[in-house]
Design a protein around this motif. Structure first.
Motif, mmCIF file in Angstrom:
data_model
loop_
_atom_site.group_PDB
_atom_site.id
_atom_site.type_symbol
_atom_site.label_atom_id
_atom_site.label_comp_id
_atom_site.label_asym_id
_atom_site.label_seq_id
_atom_site.Cartn_x
_atom_site.Cartn_y
_atom_site.Cartn_z
ATOM 1 N N THR A 13 38.135 38.751 52.281
ATOM 2 C CA THR A 13 37.853 39.307 53.608
ATOM 3 C C THR A 13 38.386 40.723 53.782
ATOM 4 O O THR A 13 38.263 41.295 54.871
ATOM 5 N N GLN A 14 38.955 41.293 52.740
ATOM 6 C CA GLN A 14 39.540 42.629 52.850
ATOM 7 C C GLN A 14 38.434 43.678 53.004
ATOM 8 O O GLN A 14 37.451 43.664 52.268
ATOM 9 N N VAL A 19 37.066 44.854 45.690
ATOM 10 C CA VAL A 19 38.073 43.811 45.481
ATOM 11 C C VAL A 19 38.102 43.503 43.993
ATOM 12 O O VAL A 19 37.077 43.581 43.305
ATOM 13 N N VAL A 20 39.281 43.186 43.494
ATOM 14 C CA VAL A 20 39.439 42.847 42.087
ATOM 15 C C VAL A 20 39.437 41.334 41.951
ATOM 16 O O VAL A 20 40.108 40.630 42.702
ATOM 17 N N ALA A 72 33.510 44.110 51.092
ATOM 18 C CA ALA A 72 33.637 45.148 50.066
ATOM 19 C C ALA A 72 32.259 45.491 49.504
ATOM 20 O O ALA A 72 31.303 44.714 49.619
ATOM 21 N N ARG A 73 32.175 46.634 48.869
ATOM 22 C CA ARG A 73 30.914 47.050 48.244
ATOM 23 C C ARG A 73 30.805 46.521 46.808
ATOM 24 O O ARG A 73 29.719 46.196 46.349
ATOM 25 N N ALA A 113 41.492 46.258 46.684
ATOM 26 C CA ALA A 113 42.389 45.122 46.907
ATOM 27 C C ALA A 113 42.511 44.312 45.622
ATOM 28 O O ALA A 113 41.503 43.938 45.021
ATOM 29 N N PHE A 114 43.745 44.063 45.203
ATOM 30 C CA PHE A 114 44.044 43.314 43.986
ATOM 31 C C PHE A 114 44.708 41.985 44.320
ATOM 32 O O PHE A 114 45.574 41.942 45.201
ATOM 33 N N PRO A 115 44.407 40.935 43.562
ATOM 34 C CA PRO A 115 45.225 39.727 43.596
ATOM 35 C C PRO A 115 46.357 39.911 42.576
ATOM 36 O O PRO A 115 46.397 40.921 41.866
#
Length: 177
Positions: A13-14, A19-20, A72-73, A113-115
């Motif tokens: 949801t970022q 997003v990674v 995110a794109r 955004a990374f986990p």
């Protein structure tokens, strides 16, 4: 200069450019972060994985696909080392973060955004996973302006936040990486 922040929440949801995804080498979806990203992004993410990565992706490498239905794109997929299966070379874990930033630069992404890569089912020791993330993300040259380290659990978030704050304090005191 890249700004590194800790976030407590759901990576899917970022509202960032990319997003990674902590993917597996087959690049066909899976559990944990990988499964959540494929569910949130929908079938376009898997279709793009199949088209772009017909033979999968090597551990430590990264590549991108559409983000489908997520805000995110792009999704930047990276394959972390499986500590539980004996893949314990920390340089492979660091490569995931570095290669993901390189892919972000190729895409022109300004926010990512990374986990915590490999810290879930792949069982990388949490404190070292956090240290590898913070050290590599702050030491890697990039045009990405904002990097978020997203933690799902409250405990993980507190630990990530403490590591990010400690790194920021060292930088303020002039001890840059």
């Amino acid at each position: 200069m890249t700004q590194l922040d800790a976030v407590h929440g759901d990576i899917t949801t970022q509202e960032v450019d990319a997003v990674v995804n902590a993917a597996n080498s087959a690049m066909r979806g899976g559990g944990g972060v990988d499964g959540a990203i494929h569910r949130a992004g929908g079938p376009d993410v898997l279709a793009d994985c199949i088209a772009r990565f017909p033979h999968g992706l090597a551990t430590g490498d990264a590549g991108w696909t559409t983000a489908g239905r997520m805000p995110a794109r792009w999704v930047i997929h990276t394959v972390g080392p499986n500590h539980a299966a004996g893949q314990r070379d920390r340089s492979l874990l660091e490569s995931c973060y570095r290669r993901s930033l390189e892919v972000a630069d190729e895409l022109g992404a300004r926010s990512v955004a990374f986990p915590l890569i490999s810290a879930g089912i792949y069982a990388w020791p949490l404190d070292d996973a956090i240290a590898a993330a913070v050290e590599t993300l702050t030491a890697t040259p990039t045009r990405v302006g904002q990097v978020l380290l997203v933690a799902r659990s409250t405990d993980d978030y507190r630990r990530v936040r403490a590591a990010v704050d400690a790194r920021r304090d060292r930088e303020v005191q002039g001890d840059r990486p």
